[in-house]
Motif scaffolding. Structure first.
Motif, PDB file in Angstrom:
ATOM      1  N   ASN A 197     -13.104 -11.431   2.430  1.00 27.09           N
ATOM      2  CA  ASN A 197     -11.712 -11.012   2.588  1.00 27.09           C
ATOM      3  C   ASN A 197     -11.623  -9.593   3.123  1.00 27.09           C
ATOM      4  OD1 ASN A 197     -10.027 -13.108   1.879  1.00 27.09           O
ATOM      5  ND2 ASN A 197     -10.175 -12.693  -0.300  1.00 27.09           N
ATOM      6  N   ILE A 198     -10.669  -9.353   3.984  1.00 30.12           N
ATOM      7  CA  ILE A 198     -10.368  -7.996   4.428  1.00 30.12           C
ATOM      8  C   ILE A 198      -9.240  -7.476   3.552  1.00 30.12           C
ATOM      9  CG2 ILE A 198      -9.512  -6.571   6.334  1.00 30.12           C
ATOM     10  CD1 ILE A 198     -10.845  -8.516   8.262  1.00 30.12           C
ATOM     11  N   VAL A 199      -9.546  -6.466   2.733  1.00 28.64           N
ATOM     12  CA  VAL A 199      -8.566  -5.943   1.780  1.00 28.64           C
ATOM     13  C   VAL A 199      -8.439  -4.430   1.950  1.00 28.64           C
ATOM     14  CG1 VAL A 199      -9.038  -7.775   0.106  1.00 28.64           C
ATOM     15  CG2 VAL A 199     -10.282  -5.607  -0.045  1.00 28.64           C
ATOM     16  N   ASN A 200      -7.297  -3.916   1.520  1.00 29.66           N
ATOM     17  CA  ASN A 200      -7.078  -2.470   1.536  1.00 29.66           C
ATOM     18  C   ASN A 200      -7.764  -1.824   0.341  1.00 29.66           C
ATOM     19  OD1 ASN A 200      -5.434  -1.645   3.799  1.00 29.66           O
ATOM     20  ND2 ASN A 200      -3.805  -2.901   2.923  1.00 29.66           N
ATOM     21  N   LYS A 201      -8.462  -0.724   0.596  1.00 27.50           N
ATOM     22  CA  LYS A 201      -9.013   0.114  -0.460  1.00 27.50           C
ATOM     23  C   LYS A 201      -8.190   1.396  -0.465  1.00 27.50           C
ATOM     24  CE  LYS A 201     -13.175   2.547  -1.990  1.00 27.50           C
ATOM     25  NZ  LYS A 201     -14.560   2.962  -1.628  1.00 27.50           N
ATOM     26  N   THR A 202      -7.373   1.567  -1.517  1.00 25.79           N
ATOM     27  CA  THR A 202      -6.364   2.622  -1.540  1.00 25.79           C
ATOM     28  C   THR A 202      -6.604   3.596  -2.680  1.00 25.79           C
ATOM     29  OG1 THR A 202      -4.733   1.084  -0.624  1.00 25.79           O
ATOM     30  CG2 THR A 202      -3.884   3.095  -1.628  1.00 25.79           C
ATOM     31  N   ASP A 203      -6.421   4.887  -2.384  1.00 30.78           N
ATOM     32  CA  ASP A 203      -6.447   5.939  -3.408  1.00 30.78           C
ATOM     33  C   ASP A 203      -5.115   6.683  -3.346  1.00 30.78           C
ATOM     34  OD1 ASP A 203      -9.231   5.854  -4.528  1.00 30.78           O
ATOM     35  OD2 ASP A 203      -9.729   6.160  -2.419  1.00 30.78           O
ATOM     36  N   ILE A 204      -4.475   6.842  -4.508  1.00 28.93           N
ATOM     37  CA  ILE A 204      -3.208   7.550  -4.607  1.00 28.93           C
ATOM     38  C   ILE A 204      -3.420   8.788  -5.480  1.00 28.93           C
ATOM     39  CG2 ILE A 204      -0.776   7.398  -5.271  1.00 28.93           C
ATOM     40  CD1 ILE A 204      -0.968   4.376  -4.966  1.00 28.93           C
ATOM     41  N   ASP A 205      -3.133   9.985  -4.912  1.00 22.60           N
ATOM     42  CA  ASP A 205      -3.372  11.209  -5.668  1.00 22.60           C
ATOM     43  C   ASP A 205      -2.160  11.561  -6.528  1.00 22.60           C
ATOM     44  OD1 ASP A 205      -1.450  12.384  -4.018  1.00 22.60           O
ATOM     45  OD2 ASP A 205      -2.923  13.288  -2.674  1.00 22.60           O
ATOM     46  N   ALA A 206      -2.253  12.705  -7.221  1.00 22.42           N
ATOM     47  CA  ALA A 206      -1.207  13.098  -8.169  1.00 22.42           C
ATOM     48  C   ALA A 206       0.124  13.379  -7.481  1.00 22.42           C
ATOM     49  CB  ALA A 206      -1.664  14.330  -8.956  1.00 22.42           C
ATOM     50  N   GLN A 207       0.100  13.681  -6.200  1.00 24.94           N
ATOM     51  CA  GLN A 207       1.333  13.944  -5.450  1.00 24.94           C
ATOM     52  C   GLN A 207       1.944  12.662  -4.873  1.00 24.94           C
ATOM     53  OE1 GLN A 207      -1.510  16.032  -4.932  1.00 24.94           O
ATOM     54  NE2 GLN A 207      -0.523  17.348  -6.486  1.00 24.94           N
ATOM     55  N   GLY A 208       1.322  11.511  -5.141  1.00 20.45           N
ATOM     56  CA  GLY A 208       1.834  10.245  -4.646  1.00 20.45           C
ATOM     57  C   GLY A 208       1.449   9.934  -3.217  1.00 20.45           C
ATOM     58  N   LEU A 216      -7.328  -6.735  -5.342  1.00 18.58           N
ATOM     59  CA  LEU A 216      -6.584  -5.490  -5.200  1.00 18.58           C
ATOM     60  C   LEU A 216      -7.521  -4.342  -5.560  1.00 18.58           C
ATOM     61  CD1 LEU A 216      -3.993  -3.789  -4.857  1.00 18.58           C
ATOM     62  CD2 LEU A 216      -3.490  -4.236  -7.269  1.00 18.58           C
ATOM     63  N   TYR A 217      -7.748  -3.440  -4.604  1.00 17.40           N
ATOM     64  CA  TYR A 217      -8.656  -2.311  -4.768  1.00 17.40           C
ATOM     65  C   TYR A 217      -7.813  -1.045  -4.772  1.00 17.40           C
ATOM     66  CZ  TYR A 217     -13.401  -0.332  -4.498  1.00 17.40           C
ATOM     67  OH  TYR A 217     -14.580   0.294  -4.776  1.00 17.40           O
ATOM     68  N   LEU A 218      -7.646  -0.427  -5.948  1.00 14.07           N
ATOM     69  CA  LEU A 218      -6.776   0.742  -6.078  1.00 14.07           C
ATOM     70  C   LEU A 218      -7.436   1.781  -6.973  1.00 14.07           C
ATOM     71  CD1 LEU A 218      -3.990   2.025  -5.476  1.00 14.07           C
ATOM     72  CD2 LEU A 218      -3.117   0.855  -7.504  1.00 14.07           C
ATOM     73  N   ASN A 219      -7.557   3.004  -6.444  1.00 16.10           N
ATOM     74  CA  ASN A 219      -8.141   4.131  -7.190  1.00 16.10           C
ATOM     75  C   ASN A 219      -9.486   3.767  -7.809  1.00 16.10           C
ATOM     76  OD1 ASN A 219      -5.970   5.725  -6.504  1.00 16.10           O
ATOM     77  ND2 ASN A 219      -4.893   5.440  -8.449  1.00 16.10           N
TER      78      ASN A 219
END
Length: 288
Positions: free
Chosen positions: A71-82, A129-132
């Protein structure tokens, strides 16, 4: 009845392969991955269709199951500022299944015609789902149900109406992610009355309810339009029509769906109440 099976490979799009960072938004940065591999799809389909002419009864069903690998999935990082920074990777496998069912019944006697039907669409999609730096399996479900009926007598009057119901649900194996649910229900009723062969009245109505509206928006709105048309001359080839749209000035272009850990809401500018007068000419023959 039929059964089919196929396998295919889907290469990543050029946007996903580009290593250049898209920084058009100050809150979201997207970078491609030139090392992506193609996704492999396996598809199974089973369908059945049948129509009984004498009883004017029909049924159709279709079930599909798709398995995906790499699968092609998004790998996302969200910092403290959003601020989100995302790239795409190949990860694991997913599954998608859909079911379509339609049942329709008609009735005809002399100048009367009646019809009713039910249509069901159900879908379930499982994706990672790949998040942080944490990954979990998410499930998105959608159910669409349409109940409708219609009736007519000669060309004098035609009526149709029903309900369209759309439920959307998204949840994750990780309990820290919120379950997201949305729904939209539309009730509709349309009337066409032709008291003479020259004069036609039409009245169309929709009543919508929606969950999770944007701040300041209503959860319910009513859309109605009407028209009156008259045909002139012996050949009735010139029509004058007066139309009124969104008579109660409540129309809005709003759409929602839930996917993974988000609820997406689309709000578009739409033309509200207006009136229009048109004259049309019908060509009975074009060319030599």
């Amino acid at each position: 009845m039929g059964v089919s099976f196929s396998r295919s490979m889907q290469p990543p799009s050029s946007y996903y392969l580009s290593p250049i960072t898209d920084s058009s938004s100050n809150l979201y940065y997207q970078t491609g991955n030139p090392d992506l591999s193609p996704t492999t799809n396996s598809n199974l389909s089973i369908h059945f269709n049948k129509y009984w002419r004498k009883s004017q009864f029909s049924i159709y069903t279709n079930f599909t199951q798709r398995w995906t690998e790499d699968n092609i999935v998004n790998k996302t990082d969200i910092d403290a500022q959003g601020i989100s920074r995302s790239t795409v990777i190949n990860y694991g496998h997913g599954a998608n299944n859909t079911l379509n069912i339609g049942i329709n019944k008609g009735y005809h006697k002399k100048d009367f015609n009646l019809g009713t039907g039910i249509n069901l669409y159900a879908m379930q999609n499982k994706t990672p789902l790949y998040l942080n730096n944490a990954i979990t399996q998410t499930t998105t479900q959608n159910i669409y149900l349409n109940l409708n009926g219609n009736a007519s007598y000669k060309e004098l009057i035609q009526v149709d109406g029903g309900w369209r119901i759309n439920f959307n649900n998204s949840f994750s194996k990780d309990a820290t992610y919120q379950t997201n649910k949305t729904h939209t229900i539309t009730t509709y009723l349309n009337l066409k009355w032709k008291p003479t062969h020259r004069l036609v009245f039409q009245w169309n109505n929709r009543y919508n309810t929606q969950s999770n509206p944007n701040p300041g928006q209503k959860t319910k709105w009513y859309f109605s339009d009407a028209s009156m048309a008259y045909s002139f001359f012996k050949a009735e080839n010139v029509e004058l029509r007066l139309s009124g749209y969104d008579l109660f000035n409540q129309n809005k272009g709003s759409y929602q769906f839930a996917f993974q850990n988000q609820i997406f809401t689309s709000q578009n500018l739409v033309q509200k109440r207006y009136f229009m007068l048109t004259i049309s000419y019908k060509f009975k023959k074009i060319g030599n």
